[in-house]
Design an enzyme around this catalytic site. Structure first.
Site: not given
Ligand code: IPE
Ligand code: IPE
Ligand code: MG
Length: 247
Positions: A21, A25-26, A38, A66, A69-70, A195, A197
């Protein structure tokens, strides 16, 4: 003494799972698009696999996408699905060189055809490798997986293949997408959130949890080794007392 030398190779976790995760933000902190985060995250996966290979881990599972994520903006979902195709193409020779076997868990039927085909090709090509097993959790969520398992068992009861009394923890675990894979000993989550997730809810029952503020694109081998060292300083009691463990 470097971190890798401090690790007790006799007591490695067999299976490390990572919630990768913090990519978005990075990137944002650098004034870039989330998709740049990504892309850089793929480099971290490569580094984690190399580090796992160096110490001889058996299983490394990475939460890549996840079910929830869709629901992200369409352009981010498309960028991620395309990134998977290019990343798998680019990384396959390295996976072969490092003797890594690729697997995937999740509802792969929801993936775009090209993404799924590229993934399946790599799984096939690496299937005889005997080093680290890298498991991509893709279009994965634990509740989806548990409901699917329940449906499968219910269908087997309905057709009288099994009886209700036959359902045990082992039989249930056999219906999960992680069938045959040992439960994670250690779960790492990067990016500062504490968490789960919807990740491996069944399988994480007795895993050690390790949270770090490091964003996934900054994750390097020493971060993995730090997490493993933390794991090695813990006492896993599985409900028993310390005294019982010494006996
Ligand atoms: C969890 O990260 C899913 C993956 C790392 C693939 P999310 O960024 O989707 O989780 P939440 O929404 O902050 O809980
Ligand atoms: C995790 O990074 C990768 C995926 C969930 C696909 P995020 O895209 O959730 O990055 P943040 O949490 O928004 O920084
Ligand atoms: Mg995230």
């Amino acid at each position: 003494m470097s971190l890798i030398d401090k690790i007790d190779k006799e007591h490695l976790p067999r299976h490390v799972a990572i919630i990768m995760d913090g990519n978005g933000r990075w990137a944002k902190a650098r004034g870039k698009e989330r998709s740049y985060g990504h892309q850089e995250g793929v480099v971290s996966v490569r580094k984690a696999v190399e580090a796992a290979t160096k110490i001889g881990l058996n299983y490394l599972t990475v939460y890549t996408f996840s079910t929830e994520n869709w629901n992200r903006p369409e352009e981010e979902v498309i960028a991620l699905m395309n990134l998977l195709v290019t990343a798998i193409h680019r990384e396959t020779p390295d996976l072969m060189r490092n003797n890594v076997r690729l697997k995937a868990i999740g509802d792969l039927s929801r993936l775009p055809e090209q993404t799924n085909r590229t993934l399946q090709d790599c799984i096939r090509e690496t299937s005889a490798n005997t080093g680290v097993t890298l498991v991509l959790a893709l279009s994965y969520s634990s509740r989806w997986e548990i409901v699917e398992a329940a449906k499968r068992l219910a269908a087997q009861v309905e057709t009288k293949k099994i009886k209700v009394e036959d359902i045990t923890e082992e039989l249930f675990a056999d219906q999960l997408t992680t069938r045959g894979i040992p439960d994670p000993d250690l779960l790492i989550r990067t990016g500062g959130e504490q968490r789960i997730s919807n990740f491996l809810l069944w399988q994480l029952s007795y895993s050690e949890l390790y949270f770090t503020d490091v964003f996934w694109p900054d994750f390097r081998e020493d971060e993995l080794y730090e997490a493993i060292l933390s794991y090695q300083h813990r006492e896993r009691r599985f409900g028993q007392t310390s005294e019982q463990l010494i006996l």
